[in-house]
Structure formats: C-alpha cells, structure tokens
Design an enzyme around this catalytic site. Structure first.
Site, PDB file in Angstrom:
ATOM      1  N   GLU A   1      37.456  49.769  37.742  1.00 41.98           N
ATOM      2  CA  GLU A   1      37.477  48.479  37.029  1.00 41.98           C
ATOM      3  C   GLU A   1      36.121  47.806  37.197  1.00 41.98           C
ATOM      4  O   GLU A   1      35.596  47.729  38.317  1.00 41.98           O
ATOM      5  CB  GLU A   1      38.547  47.532  37.608  1.00 41.98           C
TER       6      GLU A   1
ATOM      7  N   GLU B   1      44.336  48.061  44.959  1.00 39.66           N
ATOM      8  CA  GLU B   1      43.794  46.930  45.721  1.00 39.66           C
ATOM      9  C   GLU B   1      44.700  46.392  46.822  1.00 39.66           C
ATOM     10  O   GLU B   1      45.086  45.204  46.797  1.00 39.66           O
ATOM     11  CB  GLU B   1      43.418  45.796  44.770  1.00 39.66           C
TER      12      GLU B   1
HETATM   13  C1  BGP Z   1      41.928  43.299  39.670  1.00 33.90           C
HETATM   14  C2  BGP Z   1      43.213  43.935  39.235  1.00 33.90           C
HETATM   15  C3  BGP Z   1      43.429  43.967  37.767  1.00 33.90           C
HETATM   16  C4  BGP Z   1      42.775  42.858  36.989  1.00 33.90           C
HETATM   17  C5  BGP Z   1      41.462  42.354  37.532  1.00 33.90           C
HETATM   18  C6  BGP Z   1      40.962  41.063  36.948  1.00 33.90           C
HETATM   19  O1  BGP Z   1      42.090  42.761  40.920  1.00 33.90           O
HETATM   20  O2  BGP Z   1      43.284  45.259  39.677  1.00 33.90           O
HETATM   21  O3  BGP Z   1      44.791  44.183  37.562  1.00 33.90           O
HETATM   22  O4  BGP Z   1      43.575  41.969  36.365  1.00 33.90           O
HETATM   23  O5  BGP Z   1      41.501  42.217  38.908  1.00 33.90           O
HETATM   24  O6  BGP Z   1      41.605  39.972  37.521  1.00 33.90           O
HETATM   25  P1  BGP Z   1      42.151  38.747  36.693  1.00 33.90           P
HETATM   26  O7  BGP Z   1      43.093  39.318  35.708  1.00 33.90           O
HETATM   27  O8  BGP Z   1      42.830  37.870  37.688  1.00 33.90           O
HETATM   28  O9  BGP Z   1      40.977  38.107  36.093  1.00 33.90           O
END
Ligand code: BGP
Length: 471
Positions: A372, A163
């Site tokens: 994800e 990202e």
């Molecule tokens: C994405 C990342 C992850 C993850 C996810 C959820 O941007 O790649 O590492 O954590 O978001 O975000 P958060 O943990 O802030 O809810």
C-alpha cells in the site's frame, strides 16, 4: 541485474481490501462481520455497498488488465468463505473468489492475497469476544486451511494479518467492539494472538503449498528526531521501537523487545505467553515482508513532568486539526516543518519510503513488497476525468525513491498503489479517496457507481509500460 532499473519481473500493482471495496454484504451467503458495524459512522458511507466490487469485479479487473498491472493485492473475506467464522464453508463464497482469480488469470495478473483485513465474522466476536480469545486463532487457522486448500494452486503469495502494528497502536476496526477500555487493556494479548495466528498460518502454508510465499504486512511509519539533540534522537527511537520494531521483531524473529514491554507495564495487561508460544513464533519463517507506507513522523524529547496527551486523529479532513501525542519520559510527536501534508494531516514524504525499505531489508534480508502506498484527496468527477496531478506527483516521487532503494541493494519485488478503485477509507467514509479509478458515488448517495479512470491511472499505465524508465 542492472541495478539502475526496476527488475524485469517487478510486480507493478495496485491494492484493495474486501470490506472496503466489495459491498454485497449479505449476498452469496456472506454473513455479518465486525467491520459491518465499525464502519457505521454518522455522516459517512458504510461498507454495505461501498464500491460494489462484488458485482463489478469483471469490469474492474478488465480495467486492471488495461492498466497493464502485473499484480493485484486484495483480501479474502472470512465471512464470505466461512460465514460463521468456523464450521460450515460457503460454496458461493469460494466460487466468487475463483471467479475473481479466473478474471485475473485472463489478463495474466498475479494475485497477492491478504488473509485477514479486519473483517472478523460477527459470530466469533459474539461467541468468543473476538481476538482476545485464543479460540479465534484456531478458527482463523481453519479458515486459512480452507483458503490454502482451495486456492493454493492459483495463489502463490499470501499475506497473513494486515497491519497488526497499526491495529495494536490505535485499535478501532471492530477490535473495540466490547468498548475502548477493554481494548486498551487487552491490546498486547490481542497482538500476541495475531502473532500466533500469523505463525501458524506461515507453517501451514509451508506444509500445504510449499511453492507459495507467505509473510506479514506491517504499516511502517519511520520516525525522525526533531533536532540533533541526542535526547530527541532517543525519543524518536522510543516511538519507533514502540510502533515499528516491536512488531517486526515479534512477527519475524519471535522476540519481545524488553524496552517496549517495560513501556507498557502499568498501561495494559502483558501478553499471555503460554508454554510453546515463543518456540512457535520463532519456528515460523516468513518468505517475504509486505509494507504499507503513507507517511513519516517526527518526535522530540518529553520531560517526565509534562502531561500526557493522546493522539487525536483528523477525521474530517480539515487540515491542521491533528493532535500530536505526548508520552512523558518517552516522546512528544510533532509536525515536520520540512514536509507538506494532506488534508488529513498525513505528511507527504517520499524519502521516508526509502528509509523504511533500507531499514527493513537490511535487518531481515527477505524480499520486500510495498502493498500500500498512496495519497488521499477530496475529489469530484465533473465531465471527462479527475485531474489528480498531486497523485501522479506522489507516486512518481515514491517510486523514484523505491528505485533508489533497489539501486542500493534492497530486494524490492513489487509496488502496489493504494488504491485501485476508490473505496471506503478505514475511518473517514468514501470522501477520502485514494483510487486510480474514480467510483461515482458519495457518502450520502450511491449514484451509478460508474468507474472513471483518473489522470493518475493513465500515468501509471504508461509507467508500467516503460518499466519505470522515466522515474
Ligand atoms: C491502511 C489500511 C488500509 C487503508 C489505508 C488508508 O492502514 O491497511 O485498509 O485504508 O491504511 O487509511 P485510511 O483509509 O484511514 O485513510
């Protein structure tokens, strides 16, 4: 292929990242990373133990095996493999990932590996000031060379930088180690270096492991116009260009979008483009595109005379506290009255994943994979399991939308839920849980770290077993 089904070799999977799941910070020769500092937040757990995947990987991968997962997406911790970021390689770090790969092999699970998921070795931050210095690109390429040489025989899908779009838009994750102002000023330089690091990793992978695939990971957020007023449509395009297309064009085509560079004029320094940079970016042809999808956005027109407003994240999970950004002359973000939101005010939008897949696939014509996708909740384990029906509903609808995109011709090769086991959220400690498997700890206490499959784990297991036939 029968387009009414998921392909037979569809990569049903699930995902974690090293700094969010491993713990074992100084075990096995690992040294500190910027993530070890950026995760220290009052009232929240940090990454020192988190889910302790470092000591539980066998048990966790056995659960992956029982799930029937075809793939597991995780990241290689740079500070575990080259503890100072450059120079000496840590044999124990290499051994650890070989052991992880051994376990995956046992269950016939294909690894998909991210090379950089936010854990820049602290030594590089201190010595060079982090990613704003080109020396870090060289160090990263050396790290990638070690990974490709060591693991290239066993890993056939690599992802470069997780990202870069979200990192550039919102900072954090140690990028602002030297202060938020410095990050705000240098963000396009940092992003340019991410792109160069990505391009060099792609080329190196093609040279050293020609039978592997490699590509970028984007955190794509589709943007809808608030109404059919053409000015709202332009506003939605403005922010979508800024947060999505700008990065895809740079990483995939080696092109800077002029309108976005204009937007940044006077707001931060321009990218430090040197002779040969654009040629390098254009020469690095990715083999696949990884996409992280959680939510969609809405934008409306914002007159020049309005006052600028910064986005304010909902950190504590108190619904309704998210502050929508306003950029006079460009866009104003607003809530979507058609959609429900999580406690952290993230819109739940299954159709958005289909919009994203069609947009990206038909623009770049490369295989795509969802690395994800998931929904967060406050959860407690009392008794047998966690009844996370909302998570089942979320994945069912998002997978059904993916299936529609496949029927429409999108070459979607896999889907990974975020996350496999509960782990540390990027900004909100351990209480913001995404896992299919509950990890028994809280922000305050480590407890016994027991793994308890949630109801969604069993649902996903059945879905994988029947190849998504019920979706
Ligand atoms: C994405 C990342 C992850 C993850 C996810 C959820 O941007 O790649 O590492 O954590 O978001 O975000 P958060 O943990 O802030 O809810």
């Amino acid at each position: 292929m029968n387009k009414t089904e998921f392909p037979k070799d569809f990569l049903w999977g699930t995902s974690i990242s090293a700094y969010q799941a491993e713990g074992g910070l100084l075990d096995g020769g690992r040294k500190e990373s910027v993530a070890d500092y950026s995760t220290r937040k009052e009232g929240y757990a940090d990454n020192s133990v988190t889910s302790d995947f470092y000591h539980h990987y066998k048990e966790d991968i056995a659960l992956l095996g029982e799930l029937g997962a075809k793939t597991f997406r995780f990241s290689l911790a740079w500070p575990r493999i080259i503890p100072d970021g450059e120079g000496e390689i840590n044999p124990e770090g290499i051994r650890f990932y070989h052991q992880v790969l051994d376990e995956l092999e046992k269950y016939g699970i294909e690894p998909i590996v991210t090379l950089f998921h936010y854990d820049l070795p602290l030594t590089l931050q201190k010595k060079y000031g982090g990613w704003k210095n080109r020396a870090v690109i060289d160090a990263f390429v050396d790290f990638v060379r070690v990974c490709l040489t060591e693991f290239g025989g066993r890993i056939k899908k690599f992802l470069t930088i997780n990202e870069p779009d979200i990192l550039t838009m919102y900072g954090g994750h140690g990028l602002d180690f030297a202060g938020k102002e410095e990050f705000a000023e240098t963000k396009l330089i940092i992003n340019h270096h991410f792109a160069l690091a990505h391009a060099r990793a792609v080329r190196l992978c093609h040279e050293l492991v020609p039978d592997a695939m490699i590509g970028p990971v984007f955190g794509y957020v589709p943007v809808y116009p608030a109404t059919c007023d053409p000015e709202d449509v332009i506003a939605a395009k403005n922010i979508s260009d800024i947060q999505n297309s700008f990065f895809q064009e740079l990483f995939l085509n080696g092109i800077y979008m002029e309108n976005v560079l204009q937007f940044y004029e006077g707001r931060c320094l321009p990218p430090d483009i040197e002779a040969g940079d654009m040629e390098l970016l254009q020469s690095a042809k990715s083999d696949l595109i990884a996409l992280n999808y959680y939510k969609s956005d809405v934008a409306k027109a914002c007159p020049e005379e309005e006052e600028e407003r910064e986005m304010g994240g909902n950190i504590g999970g108190k619904k309704g506290t998210f502050v929508y950004a306003k950029m006079p002359g460009y866009y104003e973000m607003c809530p979507n009255p058609m959609l429900r939101r999580t406690d952290w005010d993230w819109e739940i939008d299954a159709a958005g994943i289909r919009c994203m897949l069609r947009d990206v696939y038909y623009r770049y014509r490369l295989p795509v994979i969802i690395t994800e996708n998931g929904v967060a909740a406050f959860e407690h384990y009392e008794g047998e399991t966690v009844e996370d029906d909302y998570r089942i509903d979320y994945h069912r609808k998002h997978l059904a939308a993916c299936k529609k995109a496949i029927m429409e011709g999108v070459d979607l090769i896999g889907y990974c839920t975020w996350t496999f086991i509960d782990l540390l959220s990027t900004g909100h400690g351990f209480c913001k849980r995404y896992g299919l498997v509950y990890v028994n700890r809280t922000d305050e206490e480590e407890l016994d770290l027991k793994r308890v499959p949630k109801k969604s784990y069993y649902w996903y297991r059945d879905t994988i077993k029947n190849g998504g036939a019920d979706l």
